[in-house]
Design a protein around this motif. Structure first.
Motif, mmCIF file in Angstrom:
data_model
loop_
_atom_site.group_PDB
_atom_site.id
_atom_site.type_symbol
_atom_site.label_atom_id
_atom_site.label_comp_id
_atom_site.label_asym_id
_atom_site.label_seq_id
_atom_site.Cartn_x
_atom_site.Cartn_y
_atom_site.Cartn_z
ATOM 1 N N ARG A 212 69.179 -30.432 12.552
ATOM 2 C CA ARG A 212 69.619 -29.340 13.285
ATOM 3 C C ARG A 212 70.690 -29.473 14.294
ATOM 4 O O ARG A 212 70.319 -30.547 15.151
ATOM 5 N N GLY A 213 71.733 -28.851 14.528
ATOM 6 C CA GLY A 213 72.685 -28.950 15.730
ATOM 7 C C GLY A 213 73.805 -30.058 15.250
ATOM 8 O O GLY A 213 75.034 -29.692 15.610
ATOM 9 N N ASN A 214 73.488 -30.668 14.211
ATOM 10 C CA ASN A 214 74.693 -31.714 13.728
ATOM 11 C C ASN A 214 75.188 -31.418 12.260
ATOM 12 O O ASN A 214 76.181 -31.637 11.906
ATOM 13 N N TYR A 215 74.155 -30.862 11.500
ATOM 14 C CA TYR A 215 74.391 -30.420 10.029
ATOM 15 C C TYR A 215 73.864 -29.029 9.798
ATOM 16 O O TYR A 215 72.750 -28.595 10.109
ATOM 17 N N GLN A 216 74.459 -28.413 8.982
ATOM 18 C CA GLN A 216 73.962 -27.135 8.612
ATOM 19 C C GLN A 216 73.144 -27.649 7.178
ATOM 20 O O GLN A 216 73.789 -28.247 6.286
ATOM 21 N N VAL A 217 72.133 -26.914 7.025
ATOM 22 C CA VAL A 217 71.239 -27.508 5.610
ATOM 23 C C VAL A 217 71.313 -26.078 5.004
ATOM 24 O O VAL A 217 71.121 -25.192 5.147
ATOM 25 N N ALA B 150 68.364 -39.166 9.151
ATOM 26 C CA ALA B 150 69.125 -38.692 10.582
ATOM 27 C C ALA B 150 69.813 -40.100 10.748
ATOM 28 O O ALA B 150 71.079 -39.910 11.345
ATOM 29 N N GLU B 151 69.585 -41.161 10.761
ATOM 30 C CA GLU B 151 70.180 -42.401 11.035
ATOM 31 C C GLU B 151 71.434 -42.670 10.061
ATOM 32 O O GLU B 151 72.449 -42.946 10.620
ATOM 33 N N TYR B 152 71.222 -42.444 8.854
ATOM 34 C CA TYR B 152 72.312 -42.580 7.926
ATOM 35 C C TYR B 152 73.447 -41.485 8.242
ATOM 36 O O TYR B 152 74.679 -41.902 8.049
ATOM 37 N N LEU B 153 72.915 -40.193 8.370
ATOM 38 C CA LEU B 153 74.110 -39.552 8.889
ATOM 39 C C LEU B 153 74.495 -39.184 10.211
ATOM 40 O O LEU B 153 75.348 -38.548 10.613
ATOM 41 N N GLY B 154 73.974 -40.400 11.142
ATOM 42 C CA GLY B 154 74.441 -40.314 12.509
ATOM 43 C C GLY B 154 73.985 -39.094 13.268
ATOM 44 O O GLY B 154 74.694 -38.617 14.012
ATOM 45 N N ALA B 155 72.878 -38.493 12.878
ATOM 46 C CA ALA B 155 72.494 -37.332 13.549
ATOM 47 C C ALA B 155 71.229 -37.721 14.659
ATOM 48 O O ALA B 155 70.586 -36.767 14.986
ATOM 49 N N ILE B 156 71.165 -39.032 14.951
ATOM 50 C CA ILE B 156 70.146 -39.279 16.048
ATOM 51 C C ILE B 156 70.827 -40.304 16.984
ATOM 52 O O ILE B 156 71.530 -41.097 16.665
ATOM 53 N N THR C 65 62.726 -33.798 8.850
ATOM 54 C CA THR C 65 64.175 -34.093 8.568
ATOM 55 C C THR C 65 65.118 -32.762 8.659
ATOM 56 O O THR C 65 66.217 -33.148 9.581
ATOM 57 N N THR C 66 64.674 -31.305 8.645
ATOM 58 C CA THR C 66 65.686 -30.422 9.061
ATOM 59 C C THR C 66 65.766 -30.252 10.469
ATOM 60 O O THR C 66 66.710 -29.865 11.009
ATOM 61 N N ALA C 67 64.680 -30.510 10.999
ATOM 62 C CA ALA C 67 64.687 -30.473 12.587
ATOM 63 C C ALA C 67 65.693 -31.301 13.101
ATOM 64 O O ALA C 67 66.246 -31.327 14.149
ATOM 65 N N MET C 68 65.363 -32.918 12.737
ATOM 66 C CA MET C 68 66.398 -33.829 13.260
ATOM 67 C C MET C 68 67.889 -33.521 12.875
ATOM 68 O O MET C 68 68.686 -33.682 13.735
#
Length: 192
Positions: free
Chosen positions: A25-30, A163-169, A20-23
């Motif tokens: 990364r780049g779009n969200y700060q965890v 990632a899909e829910y957050l639009g990060a993929i 999850t954190t890898a997916m």
């Protein structure tokens, strides 16, 4: 950059959230959050220092909260995590948990009337007293509105759902194939 919270506590299962954190990364700060600024020792023995404590979080600054599984003895009496989780849910933010971490959602009242999955046996769910047994489903991942729950073994599917829910993929098939070990398109297109 948008931010998402990751709950950590002694014994939390790192493997359940690393994809999850890898997916993200780049779009969200965890941003990691715990009940202390002290060292947290994960299930594998790795040590972590959280970014924030629960009291320091302004829920409106985050897009969601992710709760990994682990030994519930270390989180069962931490009212701040339940309160924060409920606030995130009430703000219609992503509220996601995997494996036994789903207990936090149940205890916070997030799962009322919703289907869910959790890696706890029926007698454990009954003992904990906060699960609606009629809504338990043995599925890998369940998503209802902003709530995502998953079985511990389904950490790749959990990551994809978040990632899909957050639009990060952007390319689900490619990412799924890679993380599930089905193929690596970059290697296949390379000439050696």
């Amino acid at each position: 950059m948008k931010k998402v919270l990751l709950v950590i506590y002694d014994s939390f299962s790192e493997f359940e959230i690393t994809v999850t954190t890898a997916m993200l990364r780049g779009n969200y700060q965890v941003v990691t959050v715990a009940d202390t600024y002290g060292k947290i020792t994960g299930e594998s023995g790795l040590q972590f220092v959280p970014h924030l404590t629960y009291q320091d979080v302004n829920p409106t600054e985050y897009e969601g909260i992710i709760i990994p599984g682990g030994d519930l003895i270390h989180i069962k009496d931490v009212d701040e995590v339940f309160n924060l989780t409920k606030k995130m849910f009430d703000l219609n933010k992503l509220t996601a948990a995997i494996c036994s971490g789903t207990y936090v959602l149940a205890r916070a009242g997030v799962l009322k009337g919703k289907p869910y999955t959790v890696t706890l046996q029926q007698e454990q769910r009954h003992f904990l007293g906060c699960f609606e047994e009629e809504n338990f489903k043995y599925e890998t991942v369940l998503k209802t509105d902003s709530v995502i729950t998953a079985q511990g073994h389904a950490y790749v599917d959990f990551a994809l759902a978040i990632a899909e829910y957050l639009g990060a993929i952007s390319n689900r098939d490619y990412v799924q194939e890679f993380y599930k070990g089905q193929r690596n398109r970059l290697m296949e297109s390379a000439t050696f």
